[in-house]
Design an enzyme around this catalytic site. Structure first.
Site, PDB file in Angstrom:
ATOM      1  CD1 TRP A  98       0.017   3.064  29.928  1.00 54.84           C
ATOM      2  CD2 TRP A  98       1.245   3.363  28.080  1.00 54.84           C
ATOM      3  NE1 TRP A  98      -0.623   2.430  28.887  1.00 54.84           N
ATOM      4  CE2 TRP A  98       0.115   2.602  27.743  1.00 54.84           C
ATOM      5  CE3 TRP A  98       2.163   3.685  27.080  1.00 54.84           C
ATOM      6  CZ2 TRP A  98      -0.135   2.153  26.452  1.00 54.84           C
ATOM      7  CZ3 TRP A  98       1.920   3.241  25.792  1.00 54.84           C
ATOM      8  CH2 TRP A  98       0.783   2.489  25.483  1.00 54.84           C
ATOM      9  CG  ASP A 157       3.870   8.882  24.880  1.00 53.43           C
ATOM     10  OD1 ASP A 157       3.288   9.066  23.795  1.00 53.43           O
ATOM     11  OD2 ASP A 157       3.629   7.899  25.622  1.00 53.43           O
ATOM     12  CE  LYS A 167      -6.591   6.529  25.227  1.00 52.20           C
ATOM     13  NZ  LYS A 167      -5.222   6.254  25.386  1.00 52.20           N
TER      14      LYS A 167
HETATM   15  N1  PMP Z   1       1.332   6.732  25.576  1.00 52.61           N
HETATM   16  C1  PMP Z   1       0.577   6.834  26.666  1.00 52.61           C
HETATM   17  C2  PMP Z   1       1.124   7.535  27.859  1.00 52.61           C
HETATM   18  C3  PMP Z   1      -0.701   6.287  26.687  1.00 52.61           C
HETATM   19  O1  PMP Z   1      -1.438   6.395  27.782  1.00 52.61           O
HETATM   20  C4  PMP Z   1      -1.175   5.643  25.531  1.00 52.61           C
HETATM   21  C5  PMP Z   1      -2.561   5.060  25.514  1.00 52.61           C
HETATM   22  N2  PMP Z   1      -2.948   4.366  26.598  1.00 52.61           N
HETATM   23  C6  PMP Z   1      -0.353   5.575  24.412  1.00 52.61           C
HETATM   24  C7  PMP Z   1       0.903   6.130  24.474  1.00 52.61           C
HETATM   25  C8  PMP Z   1      -0.691   4.899  23.115  1.00 52.61           C
HETATM   26  O2  PMP Z   1      -1.967   4.712  22.759  1.00 52.61           O
HETATM   27  P1  PMP Z   1      -2.390   4.066  21.383  1.00 52.61           P
HETATM   28  O3  PMP Z   1      -1.378   3.058  20.987  1.00 52.61           O
HETATM   29  O4  PMP Z   1      -3.710   3.457  21.665  1.00 52.61           O
HETATM   30  O5  PMP Z   1      -2.445   5.194  20.398  1.00 52.61           O
END
Ligand code: PMP
Length: 397
Positions: free
Chosen positions: A132, A212, A247
């Site tokens: 990411w 993660d 999510k």
């Molecule tokens: N890690 C990964 C791999 C992700 O895809 C995402 C969301 N796109 C996140 C962390 C963090 O998402 P958020 O800050 O919206 O909770």
């Protein structure tokens, strides 16, 4: 003096640009496979029913909007630990695990970057190639030494041998970032046997895993997706986990997540947590409260929790069915084998294997929008139009 005169403009997020182009496209048969949010069969990202009910209770019962403290809402932290590790995990009884509430998973990663920089100076961090993009920027901005290990190669297949060989050469004690499940951007996850092999080299090289965990419940199920995190927590004295509720609770904009630290014993955990709250103080002081209060309401109430579990399973199974359905629709064009990996991948994202030129043609000729790397958000498709999507893909192959 014009203070801002020398400040250059930087390019915006390319995914947001894609969103604008999609919105401006008048074609009624367009597909948005770009943006990273779950969509239902109507193309919407609705508020979960369990969340609505929890919010109603909060409106009725919340007594104060005072600060909630550096580690956030204690009930949220406890219940999230139960969700991630299992309530009967001895880590919990042994007080070896603690969650620090953060603004989303991104906030957890940001706090983790500061933690490594301040408390584990000179340790490098190793990311999958690809990963990411925000992983890259967060750790680079925190001035950490960022390295990469192979993950998915140009043949669009998991390069596990390459990954393992790279791990053997990571400097002793460095941090390795692993995706617990639903790897973003590729959708390729490790098998249980492969996770065990990674664990073996992590032990031998005395690496510190940062897992993660942004998609618990979107891969094989809420419990199944936690398998690797729990294996590592069972087998290692120390572990960092970044958990996101964006999510699986659909709480994207409420910025709800946590950095979870596992330490060798309860005393050491207190040392680590003292550092985390001091670092968080300089970032956001206290985390935002609402999303975590919603999660605590849901996970702390048997009825709401059951409703939420059913809702997560509905999202998960819809994505899994779309994956299988898309490959079946591609079979009509003789492309089932070529795209078989789409059904094997997990989570919302698929590295389709389409190249930037094919992605451009899909957008220009068929109003199918996805990231130029060929990453598609499978949840952006709808079951009733998979034949159209497959025909569009076939026309550029
Ligand atoms: N890690 C990964 C791999 C992700 O895809 C995402 C969301 N796109 C996140 C962390 C963090 O998402 P958020 O800050 O919206 O909770």
């Amino acid at each position: 003096m014009n203070h801002f005169a020398a400040i250059p403009r930087v390019p915006g997020d390319s995914i947001l640009g894609l969103l604008d182009a999609y919105a401006a496209d008048p074609n009624p048969n367009k597909f948005d496979l770009g943006v990273g949010v779950y969509k239902d069969a109507q193309g919407l990202t609705p508020i979960l029913r369990s969340v609505k009910l929890a919010e109603q209770r909060l409106v009725d019962n919340l007594q104060s909007k005072s600060y909630i403290g550096g580690h956030g809402e204690p009930a949220f932290g406890r219940l999230l630990n139960d969700l991630v590790f299992g309530a009967s995990n001895p880590l919990i009884a042994g007080q070896r695990v603690g969650a620090t509430q953060t603004p989303g998973g991104t906030g957890a990663l940001r706090l983790c970057a500061d933690f490594i920089a301040h408390c584990l100076p000179s340790r490098g961090i190793w990311l999958s190639d690809p990963t990411w993009p925000i992983h890259e920027s967060i750790f680079t901005e925190a001035r950490l030494k960022v390295g990469h290990y192979p993950y998915v190669g140009a043949d669009n297949r998991l390069n596990f041998d390459g990954m393992l060989a790279a791990f053997e050469n990571i400097p002793l004690g460095d941090v390795v970032l692993l995706h617990a499940c639903c790897h973003n951007p590729t959708g390729f996850d490790l098998s249980q046997a492969q996770w065990r092999q990674v664990l073996d080299v992590v032990k031998r090289r005395e690496l510190l895993p940062l897992i993660d965990f942004a998609y618990q419940g979107f891969g094989d199920g809420l419990e199944q997706d936690a398998w690797a995190v729990r294996l590592f927590a069972d087998e290692l004295p120390e572990l960092l986990v970044t958990s996101s509720c964006s999510k699986n609770f659909g709480l994207y904009r409420e910025r709800t997540g946590a950095l979870i630290a596992c330490a060798a014993n309860a005393e050491k955990l207190l040392d680590v947590r003292s550092q985390l709250s001091a670092l968080a103080r300089n970032l956001w002081s206290n985390p935002p409260a609402h999303g975590a209060a919603v999660v605590a309401q849901i996970l702390g109430d048997a009825e709401l929790k059951t409703l939420w579990e059913v809702e997560v399973e509905a999202m998960r199974s819809r994505i899994a069915e779309l994956r299988v359905g898309l490959v079946a629709a591609l079979a009509a064009h003789g492309l089932a084998e070529h795209f078989a990996h789409i059904a094997e991948q997990r989570g919302m994202f698929s590295y389709t294997g389409l190249n930037a030129h094919q992605v451009e043609r899909l957008r220009d000729e068929h109003s199918v929008y996805m990231v130029s790397s060929g990453r598609a958000n499978v949840a952006g498709a709808d079951a009733s139009r998979l034949d159209k999507l497959a025909a569009a893909i076939a026309s550029v192959c």
